[in-house]
Design a protein around this motif. Structure first.
Motif, PDB file in Angstrom:
ATOM      1  N   ALA A 513       0.879  -1.186   0.323  1.00 32.56           N
ATOM      2  CA  ALA A 513       0.323   0.108   0.357  1.00 32.56           C
ATOM      3  C   ALA A 513       0.983   1.517   0.329  1.00 32.56           C
ATOM      4  CB  ALA A 513      -1.142  -0.146   1.128  1.00 32.56           C
ATOM      5  N   LEU A 514       1.769   1.476   0.342  1.00 36.51           N
ATOM      6  CA  LEU A 514       2.750   2.413   1.165  1.00 36.51           C
ATOM      7  C   LEU A 514       3.591   2.476  -0.619  1.00 36.51           C
ATOM      8  CD1 LEU A 514       3.838   2.241   4.874  1.00 36.51           C
ATOM      9  CD2 LEU A 514       2.283   4.105   3.612  1.00 36.51           C
ATOM     10  N   THR A 515       4.043   1.577  -1.118  1.00 44.34           N
ATOM     11  CA  THR A 515       4.793   2.020  -2.464  1.00 44.34           C
ATOM     12  C   THR A 515       3.939   2.079  -3.002  1.00 44.34           C
ATOM     13  OG1 THR A 515       5.997  -0.567  -1.692  1.00 44.34           O
ATOM     14  CG2 THR A 515       6.120   0.141  -3.794  1.00 44.34           C
ATOM     15  N   GLU A 516       2.264   1.954  -3.277  1.00 42.53           N
ATOM     16  CA  GLU A 516       1.738   2.255  -4.578  1.00 42.53           C
ATOM     17  C   GLU A 516       1.019   3.497  -3.869  1.00 42.53           C
ATOM     18  OE1 GLU A 516      -3.323   1.948  -5.842  1.00 42.53           O
ATOM     19  OE2 GLU A 516      -2.686   0.341  -4.040  1.00 42.53           O
ATOM     20  N   ALA A 517       1.358   4.337  -3.006  1.00 44.26           N
ATOM     21  CA  ALA A 517       1.037   5.502  -2.548  1.00 44.26           C
ATOM     22  C   ALA A 517       2.455   6.543  -2.968  1.00 44.26           C
ATOM     23  CB  ALA A 517       0.148   5.401  -1.568  1.00 44.26           C
ATOM     24  N   LEU A 518       3.584   6.395  -2.791  1.00 47.38           N
ATOM     25  CA  LEU A 518       4.360   7.025  -2.794  1.00 47.38           C
ATOM     26  C   LEU A 518       4.509   6.320  -4.297  1.00 47.38           C
ATOM     27  CD1 LEU A 518       6.230   6.069   0.146  1.00 47.38           C
ATOM     28  CD2 LEU A 518       5.797   7.972  -0.277  1.00 47.38           C
ATOM     29  N   ALA A 519       4.656   5.444  -4.851  1.00 49.28           N
ATOM     30  CA  ALA A 519       4.716   5.480  -6.262  1.00 49.28           C
ATOM     31  C   ALA A 519       3.325   6.730  -7.520  1.00 49.28           C
ATOM     32  CB  ALA A 519       4.833   4.448  -7.427  1.00 49.28           C
ATOM     33  N   TYR A 520       2.317   6.942  -6.803  1.00 51.06           N
ATOM     34  CA  TYR A 520       1.111   7.613  -7.025  1.00 51.06           C
ATOM     35  C   TYR A 520       2.045   9.111  -7.928  1.00 51.06           C
ATOM     36  CZ  TYR A 520      -3.716   9.575  -8.736  1.00 51.06           C
ATOM     37  OH  TYR A 520      -4.717   9.736  -8.812  1.00 51.06           O
ATOM     38  N   LYS A 521       1.592   9.131  -9.327  1.00 49.14           N
ATOM     39  CA  LYS A 521       2.097  11.021  -9.170  1.00 49.14           C
ATOM     40  C   LYS A 521       0.964  12.084  -9.948  1.00 49.14           C
ATOM     41  CE  LYS A 521       6.783   8.914 -11.335  1.00 49.14           C
ATOM     42  NZ  LYS A 521       7.211   8.852  -9.740  1.00 49.14           N
TER      43      LYS A 521
END
Length: 577
Positions: A513-521
């Motif tokens: 979930a955190l990986t997805e959030a940090l990758a969102y642009k």
């Protein structure tokens, strides 16, 4: 069209380095905003709440070093600026408030929305100027700008609409801002400092935000005299990373060997810190030296043997050649060992985190720290978010950590992150939010971030409680009361507002979930993390009155029929003791 006073003001602000103005328009500000439109070189950031705008300006000004403008219209709009300006004063941010004012003919007639700026802003602002005549404009604006930049704090320009629309006076209207002055104590005081260091068998260092530009000098001194280096929350980002002498923080957020180091040394050097919790500072046998650019900071938290007014970098650099090298490393090694032992204690709920539900906030924060980029900027709401950032978000040469550390306002993290994102577009800006703080201020301005496509990652610690207040009440011996509330599904709310929402309930999903959030642009993302409401933190030193109060609170809770809560608190934190 003739140039008016408002045109003159924006020209002067722009030349002084102002790139943005956060605020809300209103009738008293209309001439000011119209001039801003004509200027075209200062970005106007419309926010839903003026307080949100000032918090954004505080972070931008603090990290860029440039002055930032905010604005609010007469009366109610102006009052919303106050809390953020107090934060700017405490954190040392160059924020210039443009305060709308009633027409000059109405001043002192108790007119609708009339407010006396001198009385209202007195506690918050370093300078307040009320422009009631166009001939004042250059002098007032100049003073507001230079004071904000040189003294690093907020100033106020109160500007009635009719004066703003008046013809500007002729002449040269620029602001001459000098380079930052570097100063150090007199030679006689440097000799006294060197004498104290050389005569001390053991030395400890405790640094704050005044070490911002002095990291190399402080570490060189620590190496020379074999001193453990502790730091305040404001000093953590400058002194923690890649520091072989680092022993952590003290206070109720404290961890590591710092408390014992500063109490066990022969000499304590307080470098650029106004650490406000005097009960965690030594008295008695420890000699103390404090170095600060602000003479008002000297000796007000603890009695000193020597107080020096000066820049930490310049002062330490000047005393280094006068300082004899120490060879005994036993004092340093002792407290580094204590720091390692405490790190092991802190790591328990991080290592076991994937198997513990509800999600442990320690595990959430540590995972976030590991996944975030090397130049990420982290912002924490006042409350337990500060605990987890202090202990589990690791600094780095290019990482930045910020919060309302000296004013302790709620709801600062998201607007701080927004201001940083506008100043450093594309850089990871991460807000560790309390659920109380998020609903207080951040939620209302989420559409602002959506509109701006601002890449702010919100990590909401959703425990349906003002958790830090809950802990404070127990430390004081009270039965917790008035701190619980019901939250919506923040991920769904975020999606309804146009942001990306992620609901996080399972510990096994934290990393993905955190990986997805940090990758969102494509704009802001809200991670609604349901965390353990019973999670506690144990400081490296617990004052007797704190332990006594907490024990009393647990007893009162049992007598009040809340035995289940007491058992859950003990069960879920047993590995901390």
């Amino acid at each position: 069209m003739a140039r008016n006073v408002a045109d003159l003001m924006w020209e002067m602000l722009q030349k002084a380095g102002v790139k943005r103005c956060y605020g809300i328009v209103g009738d008293a500000l209309n001439p000011v905003i119209d001039a801003l439109r004509r200027n075209g070189n200062v970005d106007f950031v419309h926010v839903r709440n003026e307080e949100y705008g000032v918090f954004a300006a505080v972070a931008e000004a603090y990290f860029t070093g440039n002055p930032v403008a905010v604005c609010g219209t007469a009366g109610p709009g102006v009052t919303h600026l106050f809390n953020g300006l107090m934060d700017a004063r405490k954190e040392g941010a160059s924020v210039i408030a443009i305060a709308g004012d009633v027409e000059s003919k109405l001043i002192d007639t108790a007119a609708l929305e009339e407010l006396n700026p001198y009385k209202f802003f007195d506690a918050a602002a370093l300078y307040i100027g009320r422009v009631v005549n166009p001939e004042q404009a250059r002098a007032v604006i100049n003073t507001a700008v230079t004071t904000a930049v040189i003294d690093r704090g907020p100033t106020v320009i109160s500007l009635p609409g009719d004066v703003a629309a008046s013809k500007a006076p002729d002449g040269m209207h620029t602001v001459a801002i000098p380079a930052k002055a570097v100063f150090r104590p007199a030679e006689t005081d440097l000799e006294k400092l060197a004498g104290l260091i050389n005569d001390a068998k053991t030395v400890a260092i405790f640094g704050g935000d005044g070490c911002r530009d002095a990291r190399n000098e402080v570490l060189t001194l620590a190496n020379k005299v074999k001193a453990p280096v502790g730091y305040s929350f404001r000093g953590k980002q400058w002194l923690e990373h890649d520091n072989p002498y680092a022993t952590g923080m003290t206070g109720l957020l404290g961890y590591g060997g710092t408390y014992n180091a500063i109490h066990g040394a022969d000499l304590l050097l307080l470098l650029g810190t106004d650490f406000p919790f005097s009960e965690f500072l030594p008295n008695g046998n420890v000699k103390k030296v404090q170095i600060d650019t602000n003479p008002k900071h000297l000796g007000r938290r603890t009695a000193l043997d020597l107080g020096l007014v000066g820049d930490v970098q310049a002062t330490v650099a000047a005393v280094l050649p006068k300082t004899r090298e120490k060879n005994d490393t036993s004092f340093l090694e002792k407290h580094l060992a204590q720091t390692r032992e405490f790190d092991e204690l802190l790591s328990h709920y991080v290592e076991k985190g994937p198997g513990i539900k509800p999600i442990r906030p320690e595990y959430l924060a540590a995972t976030l720290s590991a996944l975030a980029s090397d130049d990420a900027m982290f912002f924490a709401d006042t409350g337990t978010a500060c605990i987890w950032m202090a202990r589990h978000i690791k600094g780095g040469a290019n990482r930045r950590l910020f919060g309302s550390f000296s004013w302790a306002s709620m709801a600062n993290a998201v607007p701080n992150a927004f201001g940083a994102q506008l100043a450093f577009p594309g850089r990871q800006t991460i807000a560790l939010c309390g659920d109380g703080g998020f609903t207080m201020l951040a939620l209302g301005d989420l559409p602002t971030l959506v509109q701006r496509k601002a890449r702010v990652v919100h990590i909401i610690l959703n425990n349906e409680s003002l958790d830090f207040v809950n802990i404070e009440q127990q430390e004081a011996g009270f039965v917790p009361f008035g701190v619980n509330f019901k939250n919506p599904n923040f991920a769904r709310v975020a999606e309804a507002m146009g942001a990306k929402g992620i609901r996080l309930e399972e510990p096994g999903d934290v990393k993905d979930a955190l990986t997805e959030a940090l990758a969102y642009k494509d704009g802001p993302v809200v991670v609604d993390a349901v965390v353990d409401p019973y999670a506690l933190s144990l400081p490296s030193h617990v004052p007797f009155h704190t332990a006594e109060g907490y024990t009393l609170s647990l007893a009162k809770q049992v007598l009040a029929g809340r035995f289940d809560d007491v058992i859950k608190t003990i069960e879920r934190n047993v590995r901390l003791v």
